[in-house]
Design an enzyme around this catalytic site. Structure first.
Site, short mmCIF file in Angstrom:
data_model
loop_
_atom_site.label_atom_id
_atom_site.label_comp_id
_atom_site.label_asym_id
_atom_site.label_seq_id
_atom_site.Cartn_x
_atom_site.Cartn_y
_atom_site.Cartn_z
CG ASP A 226 -1.89 1.10 1.31
OD1 ASP A 226 -2.79 1.11 0.45
OD2 ASP A 226 -1.79 1.96 2.20
CD GLU A 298 -2.39 2.46 -3.51
OE1 GLU A 298 -3.54 2.86 -3.67
OE2 GLU A 298 -1.75 2.64 -2.46
C1 NOJ Z 1 -4.33 3.37 -0.59
C2 NOJ Z 1 -5.56 2.55 -0.45
O1 NOJ Z 1 -5.86 1.98 -1.67
C3 NOJ Z 1 -6.65 3.47 0.06
O2 NOJ Z 1 -7.90 2.84 0.05
C4 NOJ Z 1 -6.27 3.91 1.44
O3 NOJ Z 1 -7.20 4.86 1.90
C5 NOJ Z 1 -4.88 4.54 1.44
N1 NOJ Z 1 -3.92 3.78 0.68
C6 NOJ Z 1 -4.36 4.61 2.84
O4 NOJ Z 1 -3.96 3.35 3.27
#
Ligand code: NOJ
Ligand code: MG
Length: 567
Positions: A226, A298
């Site tokens: 993430d 991500e």
């Molecule tokens: C990216 C995630 O996809 C999102 O849903 C989240 O709010 C943020 N990171 C914080 O973890």
């Protein structure tokens, strides 16, 4: 059975025979990834919230539609301020989703079916309720600098204490919040409830590695990492944090977009930690055997930055930095946009690393059927699977689910709720998602007509097109994409996109998709005669029809087809 359905079965059989012939391709390189949002996939206990047993009960569905691996958004203990992206205990399953035994059973069943499980790993921040943060507040041994703390500054004009820098959080307002107990500010890129871990602390590194070890030992196959661009923030040698310049995009000083994020986004140190984890995961595989424990990252970042995520030439990092180019497609898109977005990945990353992946949706963005258009949902499915590399599908997009206005109240509202509604399994109560009296988000009112069960029985449904494409993805032509001449793509006109996949001298597939509202005519594409093996509902042709591509061919508005030629 209709002749269309028979043809689909024939394609599936044919594909099964030539499957996995291109053995130099590692599992993650040509995979069909599927994202499960656990709250919304399947509820097993009637509380209206999806859970692990629900997922286990529907793993066969993932197998049915040709998925290779599924990544689960966070299932860890959490107060759910950010729906699980605010973790209190990274090695515990939140009771809302079930128990560790449920998790083990899910994993065992997945492996029995040949499916891989990818867990979300959230190393940038924890919940403010996390024991680590509580210890850090109390400055307990070793935890003192576990998070990013600072005294802030004294405003020379007012004499009032102000945050250390002007940084605004992603969810707007200052990214620094005052903690009464510790009498310091802490940094949080996301919500106030999501303090950022201090990734400069060796103890934090150790804790993060331990989390990965814990899940690997249970048999987890890979991680989705993430928020990679947010790992590090600039800290000057004198311990201060520099202000960011005003961007000029908005006049709202509270907005995240008010500043240009030159000190809080994509800092070079982010790479080092990815390289460190890769080394750890490769070593883990060397010691324990089994398949590659891959990392999916991500990151909303440019291709140049993502290229270094994969490797800077000397070090290796994440195998799959997610390619979000297609997330920016909107209803005014055309074939040229697809070509441009595809090129922006391929020209940089493919050229250097011979790898590609294509994400069309996720839990943070409007669904493709809404964003790009319901009439084009099938084309997106076809393109995601026909381009070389790995496809990434967000649950529900395989049936073309649409955003649903969930009418949330400001106090319990998340702007992303419309894309997180329960999966529509059938026309039964709650769309077959739950037997409860209510569901955590309402089921989209279109569930009676738009659902898995119904689409199973319709030859050219989005679901069957999805299945047809994942089956094609397993053929030699689709797998041997690293070979010379293995693929080509091009916008033939403003509206028509073409993809060619070839197993040289053996077979060739050709995708033709008309994104426009007009009939399109194409002339002399090749001297081959090809057969229609996959058609969407806008095509007037039938499975098995032949077409001579040396002549003029016609594409109806929104028609998308796959043609096949065999030597
Ligand atoms: C990216 C995630 O996809 C999102 O849903 C989240 O709010 C943020 N990171 C914080 O973890
Ligand atoms: Mg439940």
């Amino acid at each position: 059975m209709s002749s269309d359905s028979l043809r689909i079965i024939q394609i599936l059989l044919l594909c099964a025979c030539s499957a996995f012939a291109a053995s130099d391709v590692d599992w993650w390189e040509s995979a069909t990834l599927y994202q499960i949002y656990p709250r919304s996939f399947m509820d097993s206990d009637g509380d209206g919230v999806g859970d692990l047993n629900g997922i286990t009960s529907r793993l066969a569905f993932l197998k049915e539609i040709g998925v290779t691996a599924t990544w689960l958004s966070p299932i860890f203990e959490s107060p759910m301020a950010d729906m699980g992206y605010d973790v209190t205990n990274f090695t515990k399953v939140d009771p809302l989703f079930g128990t560790m035994e449920d998790f083990d059973a899910m994993l065992a069943k997945a492996h029995e079916l040949g499916l891989k499980i990818i867990l979300d790993f959230v190393p940038n921040h924890s919940s403010d309720q996390c024991e680590w943060f509580q210890k850090s507040i109390r400055r307990e041994d070793g935890y003192d600098d576990f998070y990013i703390w600072d005294d802030g500054k004294i405003d020379p004009q007012t004499g009032v204490r102000i945050p250390p820098s002007n940084w605004n959080s992603e969810f707007n307002g200052s990214a620094w919040s005052w903690n009464e107990q510790r009498q310091q500010y802490y940094f949080h890129w996301f919500l106030v409830e999501q303090p950022d871990l201090n990734l400069r602390s060796p103890m934090v590194h150790q804790h993060l590695i331990d989390i990965m070890k814990f899940w690997l030992a249970r048999g987890v196959d890979a991680f989705r990492i993430d928020a990679v661009p947010h790992f590090f923030e600039m800290r000057l040698a004198n311990g201060t944090y520099p202000d960011e310049p005003v961007s000029g995009f908005t006049n709202d000083t509270n907005s995240n977009r008010y500043y240009s994020h030159i000190y809080t986004f994509n800092q070079p140190e982010n790479l080092e930690i990815l390289y460190e984890w890769r080394e750890f995961l490769d070593e883990y595989q060397r010691q324990h055997g089994g398949d590659t424990r891959a990392m999916v990252a991500e990151a909303y970042a440019t291709a140049d930055i993502l290229s270094d995520y994969i490797s800077n030439g000397t070090h290796f990092g994440t195998q799959l930095p997610m390619n979000f180019n297609f997330i920016s497609l909107r209803s005014n898109m055309n074939a040229k946009d697809i070509e441009r977005f595809a090129n922006s990945w391929m020209d940089v990353i493919w050229t250097k690393h011979k790898t590609a992946n294509w994400v069309f949706g996720n839990h943070d963005n409007s669904r493709p059927a809404t964003r790009i258009g319901e009439k084009r949902a099938d084309m997106m499915t076809i393109i995601a699977h026909a381009l070389p590399g790995t496809s990434v599908t967000y649950y529900g997009d395989e049936i073309g689910m649409t955003d649903y206005d969930t009418k949330c109240t400001p106090s319990n509202c998340d702007f992303r709720d419309p894309v997180r509604t329960p999966l529509q399994w059938s026309s039964a109560k709650n769309g077959g998602f739950s037997t409860g009296n209510s569901t955590w988000l309402p089921v989209n009112s279109n569930f009676k007509t738009l659902n898995v069960q119904r689409q199973r029985g319709v030859a050219r449904s989005t679901l069957n097109i999805y299945k047809g494409m994942t089956a094609l993805k397993k053929t030699l032509a689709f797998k041997s994409y690293k070979e010379e001449g293995g693929f080509a793509y091009e916008a033939l006109t403003e509206q028509v996109f073409q993809i060619i996949r070839t197993a040289p001298k053996l077979e060739e597939y050709r995708v033709l998709a008309n994104f426009g509202r007009q009939i399109e005519y194409l002339y002399g594409l090749t001297n081959k005669t090809m057969e229609y093996v996959l058609l969407n509902a806008y095509s007037p042709h039938r499975f098995g029809d032949k077409v001579d591509l040396s002549k003029r061919i016609t594409l109806m508005p929104y028609e998308a087809v796959v043609l096949r030629w065999v030597a």
